[in-house]
Design a protein around this motif. Structure first.
Motif, PDB file in Angstrom:
ATOM      1  N   ASP A   3       0.810  -1.220   0.000  1.00  8.47           N
ATOM      2  CA  ASP A   3       0.000   0.000   0.000  1.00  8.47           C
ATOM      3  C   ASP A   3       0.842   1.269   0.000  1.00  8.47           C
ATOM      4  OD1 ASP A   3      -2.389  -1.348  -0.102  1.00  8.47           O
ATOM      5  OD2 ASP A   3      -2.593  -1.451   2.076  1.00  8.47           O
ATOM      6  N   ILE A   4       1.943   1.283   0.749  1.00  8.45           N
ATOM      7  CA  ILE A   4       2.788   2.486   0.813  1.00  8.45           C
ATOM      8  C   ILE A   4       3.398   2.763  -0.553  1.00  8.45           C
ATOM      9  CG2 ILE A   4       4.876   3.481   1.809  1.00  8.45           C
ATOM     10  CD1 ILE A   4       4.190   1.935   4.391  1.00  8.45           C
ATOM     11  N   TYR A   5       3.949   1.731  -1.172  1.00 10.26           N
ATOM     12  CA  TYR A   5       4.542   1.888  -2.491  1.00 10.26           C
ATOM     13  C   TYR A   5       3.473   2.275  -3.509  1.00 10.26           C
ATOM     14  CZ  TYR A   5       7.537   0.900  -6.482  1.00 10.26           C
ATOM     15  OH  TYR A   5       8.275   1.003  -7.635  1.00 10.26           O
ATOM     16  N   GLY A   6       2.319   1.637  -3.436  1.00 11.35           N
ATOM     17  CA  GLY A   6       1.216   1.954  -4.342  1.00 11.35           C
ATOM     18  C   GLY A   6       0.748   3.391  -4.207  1.00 11.35           C
ATOM     19  N   ASP A   7       0.688   3.880  -2.964  1.00  8.22           N
ATOM     20  CA  ASP A   7       0.284   5.270  -2.736  1.00  8.22           C
ATOM     21  C   ASP A   7       1.289   6.243  -3.329  1.00  8.22           C
ATOM     22  OD1 ASP A   7      -1.983   4.415  -1.419  1.00  8.22           O
ATOM     23  OD2 ASP A   7      -1.146   4.728   0.593  1.00  8.22           O
ATOM     24  N   LYS A   8       2.572   5.925  -3.210  1.00  6.94           N
ATOM     25  CA  LYS A   8       3.613   6.803  -3.772  1.00  6.94           C
ATOM     26  C   LYS A   8       3.511   6.850  -5.290  1.00  6.94           C
ATOM     27  CE  LYS A   8       7.059   6.237  -0.134  1.00  6.94           C
ATOM     28  NZ  LYS A   8       8.408   5.745   0.176  1.00  6.94           N
ATOM     29  N   ILE A   9       3.291   5.703  -5.894  1.00  6.63           N
ATOM     30  CA  ILE A   9       3.157   5.643  -7.356  1.00  6.63           C
ATOM     31  C   ILE A   9       1.908   6.399  -7.805  1.00  6.63           C
ATOM     32  CG2 ILE A   9       2.732   4.093  -9.323  1.00  6.63           C
ATOM     33  CD1 ILE A   9       5.604   4.005  -8.310  1.00  6.63           C
ATOM     34  N   GLU A  10       0.819   6.207  -7.101  1.00  2.00           N
ATOM     35  CA  GLU A  10      -0.429   6.891  -7.448  1.00  2.00           C
ATOM     36  C   GLU A  10      -0.282   8.402  -7.328  1.00  2.00           C
ATOM     37  OE1 GLU A  10      -3.984   7.383  -9.053  1.00  2.00           O
ATOM     38  OE2 GLU A  10      -3.027   5.427  -8.829  1.00  2.00           O
ATOM     39  N   THR A  11       0.382   8.862  -6.278  1.00  2.00           N
ATOM     40  CA  THR A  11       0.615  10.299  -6.092  1.00  2.00           C
ATOM     41  C   THR A  11       1.486  10.847  -7.214  1.00  2.00           C
ATOM     42  OG1 THR A  11       0.373  10.108  -3.698  1.00  2.00           O
ATOM     43  CG2 THR A  11       1.565  12.040  -4.522  1.00  2.00           C
ATOM     44  N   ALA A  12       2.544  10.125  -7.553  1.00  2.00           N
ATOM     45  CA  ALA A  12       3.430  10.570  -8.629  1.00  2.00           C
ATOM     46  C   ALA A  12       2.684  10.612  -9.959  1.00  2.00           C
ATOM     47  CB  ALA A  12       4.641   9.655  -8.720  1.00  2.00           C
ATOM     48  N   LEU A  13       1.855   9.610 -10.216  1.00  2.00           N
ATOM     49  CA  LEU A  13       1.086   9.566 -11.455  1.00  2.00           C
ATOM     50  C   LEU A  13       0.114  10.734 -11.542  1.00  2.00           C
ATOM     51  CD1 LEU A  13       0.374   8.112 -14.079  1.00  2.00           C
ATOM     52  CD2 LEU A  13      -1.169   6.649 -12.749  1.00  2.00           C
TER      53      LEU A  13
END
Length: 62
Positions: A3-13
């Motif tokens: 979830d942490i990694y996914g949130d970072k990717i989603e924010t960057a996207l």
């Protein structure tokens, strides 16, 4: 993906999409990001844009 990694990717996207005035869909943004990454790492040939032959004349000689 956690979830942490996914949130970072989603924010960057989302930031990437916003930086392009929202003119890209999520799918277009992901495709563009992947294409740029693949090209910069040698998996795709870099896109080269040049002038068409009919646009060439002495004024654009360097």
């Amino acid at each position: 993906m956690n979830d942490i990694y996914g949130d970072k990717i989603e924010t960057a996207l989302q930031t990437y999409i916003n930086d392009h005035q929202g003119s890209l869909t999520r799918e277009q943004a992901i495709s563009t990001i992947l294409e740029n990454w693949f090209a910069s790492h040698g998996y795709l040939p870099p896109q080269q844009e040049g002038m068409r032959p009919e646009e060439l004349d002495a004024s654009n000689d360097d």
